[in-house]
Design a protein around this motif. Structure first.
Motif, short mmCIF file in Angstrom:
data_model
loop_
_atom_site.label_atom_id
_atom_site.label_comp_id
_atom_site.label_asym_id
_atom_site.label_seq_id
_atom_site.Cartn_x
_atom_site.Cartn_y
_atom_site.Cartn_z
N THR A 185 0.83 -1.20 0.00
CA THR A 185 0.00 0.00 0.00
C THR A 185 0.87 1.26 0.00
O THR A 185 1.98 1.25 0.54
CB THR A 185 -0.92 0.03 1.23
OG1 THR A 185 -0.12 0.00 2.42
CG2 THR A 185 -1.85 -1.19 1.23
N PRO A 186 0.38 2.35 -0.58
CA PRO A 186 1.19 3.57 -0.69
C PRO A 186 1.65 4.12 0.66
O PRO A 186 2.69 4.78 0.74
CB PRO A 186 0.25 4.54 -1.40
CG PRO A 186 -0.71 3.68 -2.15
CD PRO A 186 -0.91 2.47 -1.29
N ASP A 187 0.88 3.87 1.72
CA ASP A 187 1.23 4.42 3.02
C ASP A 187 2.10 3.47 3.86
O ASP A 187 2.35 3.73 5.03
CB ASP A 187 -0.05 4.77 3.80
CG ASP A 187 -0.92 3.55 4.06
OD1 ASP A 187 -0.67 2.48 3.46
OD2 ASP A 187 -1.85 3.65 4.88
N ALA A 188 2.59 2.39 3.27
CA ALA A 188 3.34 1.40 4.03
C ALA A 188 4.73 1.88 4.40
O ALA A 188 5.31 1.39 5.37
CB ALA A 188 3.44 0.10 3.23
N GLY A 189 5.27 2.81 3.66
CA GLY A 189 6.62 3.29 3.94
C GLY A 189 7.65 2.58 3.09
O GLY A 189 7.49 1.42 2.74
N GLU A 190 8.73 3.29 2.76
CA GLU A 190 9.69 2.73 1.82
C GLU A 190 10.55 1.61 2.43
O GLU A 190 11.02 0.73 1.71
CB GLU A 190 10.58 3.83 1.24
CG GLU A 190 11.27 4.72 2.24
CD GLU A 190 12.02 5.85 1.56
OE1 GLU A 190 12.92 6.41 2.20
OE2 GLU A 190 11.74 6.16 0.39
N VAL A 191 10.74 1.62 3.74
CA VAL A 191 11.50 0.53 4.36
C VAL A 191 10.72 -0.78 4.25
O VAL A 191 11.27 -1.82 3.88
CB VAL A 191 11.83 0.85 5.83
CG1 VAL A 191 12.51 -0.35 6.49
CG2 VAL A 191 12.72 2.08 5.92
N TRP A 192 9.43 -0.73 4.56
CA TRP A 192 8.60 -1.92 4.46
C TRP A 192 8.52 -2.38 3.01
O TRP A 192 8.61 -3.59 2.72
CB TRP A 192 7.20 -1.67 5.00
CG TRP A 192 6.30 -2.86 4.87
CD1 TRP A 192 5.24 -3.01 4.02
CD2 TRP A 192 6.38 -4.08 5.61
NE1 TRP A 192 4.67 -4.25 4.17
CE2 TRP A 192 5.35 -4.92 5.14
CE3 TRP A 192 7.24 -4.54 6.61
CZ2 TRP A 192 5.15 -6.21 5.65
CZ3 TRP A 192 7.04 -5.82 7.11
CH2 TRP A 192 6.00 -6.63 6.63
N ALA A 193 8.39 -1.45 2.08
CA ALA A 193 8.34 -1.80 0.67
C ALA A 193 9.63 -2.49 0.24
O ALA A 193 9.61 -3.47 -0.53
CB ALA A 193 8.09 -0.56 -0.18
N ALA A 194 10.77 -2.02 0.74
CA ALA A 194 12.05 -2.63 0.40
C ALA A 194 12.14 -4.04 0.97
O ALA A 194 12.67 -4.96 0.33
CB ALA A 194 13.19 -1.77 0.91
N TYR A 195 11.64 -4.22 2.19
CA TYR A 195 11.65 -5.54 2.82
C TYR A 195 10.79 -6.52 2.03
O TYR A 195 11.22 -7.65 1.74
CB TYR A 195 11.14 -5.41 4.25
CG TYR A 195 10.90 -6.71 4.96
CD1 TYR A 195 11.96 -7.44 5.48
CD2 TYR A 195 9.61 -7.22 5.11
CE1 TYR A 195 11.75 -8.65 6.14
CE2 TYR A 195 9.39 -8.43 5.76
CZ TYR A 195 10.46 -9.13 6.27
OH TYR A 195 10.24 -10.33 6.92
N VAL A 196 9.58 -6.10 1.69
CA VAL A 196 8.68 -6.96 0.93
C VAL A 196 9.29 -7.34 -0.41
O VAL A 196 9.26 -8.51 -0.82
CB VAL A 196 7.31 -6.27 0.74
CG1 VAL A 196 6.46 -7.03 -0.28
CG2 VAL A 196 6.58 -6.17 2.07
#
Length: 219
Positions: A121-132
């Motif tokens: 989701t757009p509000d997840a944050g870039e650190v979480w996006a990188a982890y995923v």
């Protein structure tokens, strides 16, 4: 057999070592610090030094020498460091896969995370996006390999005591699961050929662990 455990000082790995010993195997804890040796040896692990981020494939292969299986349970941790999601979670897995392939080690079990194939989701944050992204891509690389792989995708991890009861399957919905139960499932699948080629979500549940694995393997 010797079982190389990448991320051998992690919270799940420390719970896994005694379980591997109880099965008659020797866990080989791969860690970056000599200071971690004594505590891990008390858990029954053989300790070998490996700096996941700075080591090359040759170093991984040397650390895996003599092993018959690999468990990749390393993670960059919740430190807010985007770069470590790539260097540990993704590149650590890729180097482990290549080293195992080079040595002819067939069995490879990987700890991933639930729902990493779903859009972030757009509000997840870039650190979480990188982890995923790191977990998603490392899982894809393992599936594309010729190894005898199993991928476990736990839900939200807790430090509660083991329950011995889980829900396992490709479409099990998100939920919490104890690290101790994750370790128990990891130990169990190592000795089960019917779990090869399976990618499963793993959360707490009502079914005894062995029964849950039996049902998932038959599905």
């Amino acid at each position: 057999m010797l079982v190389a455990i990448v991320g051998g000082n992690g919270q799940i790995a420390r719970l896994l070592h005694p379980l591997v010993v109880a099965q008659g195997h020797t866990p080989v804890a791969l860690v970056r610090s000599e200071e971690q040796r004594a505590a891990l040896e008390e858990l029954g692990a053989e300790v070998r030094l490996l700096d996941i981020e700075n080591a090359g494939v040759d170093d991984f292969a040397a650390a895996f020498e003599g092993c018959s299986a690999v468990v990749f349970s390393a993670g960059g941790g919740p430190d807010g460091n985007i770069e470590r999601k790539r260097t540990v979670d993704l590149e650590g897995s890729l180097k482990s896969i290549e080293a195992a392939t080079r040595l002819g080690i067939r069995r490879f079990v990987q700890v991933s995370a639930i729902d990493v194939d779903e859009p972030v989701t757009p509000d997840a944050g870039e650190v979480w996006a990188a982890y995923v992204a790191a977990k998603r891509d490392s899982d894809a690389a393992l599936r594309a390999s010729h190894l005898a792989w199993t991928i476990l995708r736990p839900g939200r991890l807790t430090d509660d005591p083991a329950t011995g009861h889980v829900a396992i399957g490709p479409d099990v919905p998100r939920g919490p699961v104890t690290r101790a139960d994750v370790a128990a499932v990891l130990a169990a699948v190592l000795d089960r050929p019917d779990t090869v080629g399976q990618q499963w979500n793993l959360v707490g549940g009502d079914v005894p662990l062995d029964e849950a694995l039996d049902a998932a393997a038959r599905a």
